[in-house]
Design a protein around this motif. Structure first.
Motif, PDB file in Angstrom:
ATOM      1  N   THR A 163       9.644  13.429   1.471  1.00  0.00           N
ATOM      2  CA  THR A 163       9.128  12.096   1.802  1.00  0.00           C
ATOM      3  C   THR A 163       7.734  12.206   2.394  1.00  0.00           C
ATOM      4  N   PRO A 164       6.761  11.453   1.880  1.00  0.00           N
ATOM      5  CA  PRO A 164       5.401  11.514   2.432  1.00  0.00           C
ATOM      6  C   PRO A 164       5.343  10.828   3.793  1.00  0.00           C
ATOM      7  N   PRO A 165       4.314  11.133   4.582  1.00  0.00           N
ATOM      8  CA  PRO A 165       4.145  10.411   5.851  1.00  0.00           C
ATOM      9  C   PRO A 165       4.050   8.905   5.602  1.00  0.00           C
ATOM     10  N   GLN A 166       4.755   8.149   6.417  1.00  0.00           N
ATOM     11  CA  GLN A 166       4.789   6.703   6.242  1.00  0.00           C
ATOM     12  C   GLN A 166       5.390   6.073   7.499  1.00  0.00           C
ATOM     13  N   GLU A 183       0.815  -1.210   0.000  1.00  0.00           N
ATOM     14  CA  GLU A 183       0.000   0.000   0.000  1.00  0.00           C
ATOM     15  C   GLU A 183       0.849   1.260   0.000  1.00  0.00           C
ATOM     16  N   GLY A 184       2.177   1.081  -0.047  1.00  0.00           N
ATOM     17  CA  GLY A 184       3.064   2.239  -0.025  1.00  0.00           C
ATOM     18  C   GLY A 184       3.097   2.951   1.309  1.00  0.00           C
ATOM     19  N   LEU A 185       2.775   2.234   2.398  1.00  0.00           N
ATOM     20  CA  LEU A 185       2.675   2.860   3.715  1.00  0.00           C
ATOM     21  C   LEU A 185       3.939   2.714   4.555  1.00  0.00           C
ATOM     22  N   ILE A 186       4.933   2.014   4.033  1.00  0.00           N
ATOM     23  CA  ILE A 186       6.184   1.856   4.758  1.00  0.00           C
ATOM     24  C   ILE A 186       7.336   2.099   3.791  1.00  0.00           C
ATOM     25  N   GLU A 187       8.409   2.636   4.313  1.00  0.00           N
ATOM     26  CA  GLU A 187       9.559   2.943   3.467  1.00  0.00           C
ATOM     27  C   GLU A 187      10.129   1.670   2.847  1.00  0.00           C
ATOM     28  N   GLU A 188      10.815   1.840   1.742  1.00  0.00           N
ATOM     29  CA  GLU A 188      11.550   0.730   1.162  1.00  0.00           C
ATOM     30  C   GLU A 188      12.644   0.307   2.136  1.00  0.00           C
ATOM     31  N   ASP A 189      13.065  -0.951   2.052  1.00  0.00           N
ATOM     32  CA  ASP A 189      14.116  -1.434   2.925  1.00  0.00           C
ATOM     33  C   ASP A 189      15.343  -0.538   2.758  1.00  0.00           C
ATOM     34  N   PHE A 232       6.320   8.043  11.223  1.00  0.00           N
ATOM     35  CA  PHE A 232       7.211   9.050  10.646  1.00  0.00           C
ATOM     36  C   PHE A 232       6.334  10.066   9.938  1.00  0.00           C
ATOM     37  N   LYS A 233       6.435  11.333  10.376  1.00  0.00           N
ATOM     38  CA  LYS A 233       5.535  12.352   9.834  1.00  0.00           C
ATOM     39  C   LYS A 233       5.910  12.793   8.429  1.00  0.00           C
ATOM     40  N   GLY A 234       7.078  12.364   7.952  1.00  0.00           N
ATOM     41  CA  GLY A 234       7.486  12.716   6.608  1.00  0.00           C
ATOM     42  C   GLY A 234       8.302  13.998   6.581  1.00  0.00           C
TER      43      GLY A 234
END
Length: 366
Positions: free
Chosen positions: A265-268, A162-168, A259-261
């Motif tokens: 970087t968007p919030p995630q 869902e794109g809700l967490i950063e990439e590794d 993480f507010k972003g």
């Protein structure tokens, strides 16, 4: 320069014999076998393997027996033995997603794909001493040992869909090796994780606890803890592909943080990661909390607390180094102390002389 002690060698030999005698204990009590330690003190063995950086249950059990149950001394023994071993290659990165899971839980999703698998845990036990353990417990051999038959989807992959967490955030390429490379700060995240993985559990636990009490920007959730075996493979140039050489038990923890972003970087959610040998989930959780705190500069956060200071954390988390530095104080420091003693006596004499002069001046003024 230390002053030689007459008869010191004989005294040391006697100390060794006394240690061996105390290690054996009462001769009417059967001696512990290494298989007993490896099977019945498995969590101690797991800690020694993890912080000793050597996956060998028998050697870890031997070290525990030799150290009379002192786990830090046992870790020291394993580390010392490890330095004698030749390095003839390295394994491919293990795939924890393909882990044959024995325990797997998530604090984020109740109905996660594959289900919650409680496994062997103290989480739901009453903290009451069990007198029935004074003997053989009534458990059938091999009972309740079956884990999940299939690999289970990782929680980070669900959030990532869902794109809700950063990439590794682990950078690709060679991860480096803290055993071969001099430690220079700032360290890469891969080398920090290596140091944390073999760091002292108690130290990391205290730092991780402090992040939850406000000494870093941390609002963590346990995305997933999984314990199980993974296959270890080594690439063979002559064959052109990797071949399995064995299996190891690992504990992996994925910590999920708010993480507010930022402007770019968007919030995630962001990640904290822990991976250790054996069943050591408290250590893996503490490691993941510290890992996330140490990413403060990378994520544009202010460094306001010790868990966010990588030089402080990494330089002090190794219990073998800490033990050596603290316990060296037991060695003879006769010359050093005599010098300090002379200095304090001189300073004390000067203090008394000045004090007496002040008293005489006050008396004369009166």
């Amino acid at each position: 320069m230390y002053v030689a002690v007459k008869g010191g060698e004989a005294a040391i030999d006697n100390a060794h014999r006394l240690l061996a005698d105390r290690r054996r204990g009462d001769r009417s009590v059967p001696t512990l076998g290494l298989d007993q330690i490896a099977e019945q003190f498995a969590l101690s063995v797991d800690r020694v393997m993890s912080e000793g950086s050597l996956y060998d249950r028998r050697l870890a059990a031997l070290a525990i027996k030799q150290a009379r149950g002192d786990l830090i001394e046992a870790i020291f023994l394993v580390r010392a033995y490890r330095t004698t071993l030749p390095r003839f290659g390295h394994s491919e990165p293990v795939d924890t997603g393909a882990m044959q899971v024995e325990r797997r839980i998530s604090a984020c999703f109740k109905d996660l794909p594959g289900g919650q698998l409680l496994g062997p845990t103290f989480d739901y036990t009453h903290r009451l001493l069990d007198d029935e353990l004074d003997g053989d417990p009534a458990v059938e051999p091999g009972a309740l040992r079956d884990g999940a038959a299939e690999p289970a989807t990782q929680i980070a992959d669900i959030l990532g869909g869902e794109g809700l967490i950063e990439e590794d955030p682990l950078a690709p390429g060679e991860p480096g090796d803290i055993n071969q490379t001099p430690m220079e700060f700032p360290l890469s995240r891969a080398m920090r994780l290596q140091s944390l993985s073999r760091g002292d559990e108690g130290f990391l636990l205290a730092l991780g606890y402090s992040t939850q009490r406000g000494y870093a920007r941390s609002h963590p959730f346990v995305g997933e803890i999984r314990i199980g075996e993974v296959e270890v493979e080594v690439f063979v140039p002559e064959l052109g592909f990797a071949v399995p050489v064995g299996r190891v038990q690992l504990t992996e923890c994925q910590m999920v943080n708010q993480f507010k972003g930022s402007a770019k970087t968007p919030p995630q959610f962001t990640r904290g990661y822990g991976l250790v040998f054996g069943q050591s989930e408290r250590k893996a959780m503490a490691m993941s909390l510290c890992d996330r705190a140490l990413r403060a500069e990378e994520l544009g956060e202010d460094i306001v607390a010790p868990p966010q200071d990588q030089e402080f954390v990494i330089s002090h988390c190794d219990n073998v180094q800490a033990t050596g530095f603290v316990e060296h104080l037991k060695l003879p420091h006769y010359v050093d102390f005599q010098a300090e003693l002379g200095l304090v006596r001189t300073m004390r004499a000067e203090y008394e002389a000045t004090r007496n002069e002040d008293v005489e001046i006050r008396e004369a003024a009166e």
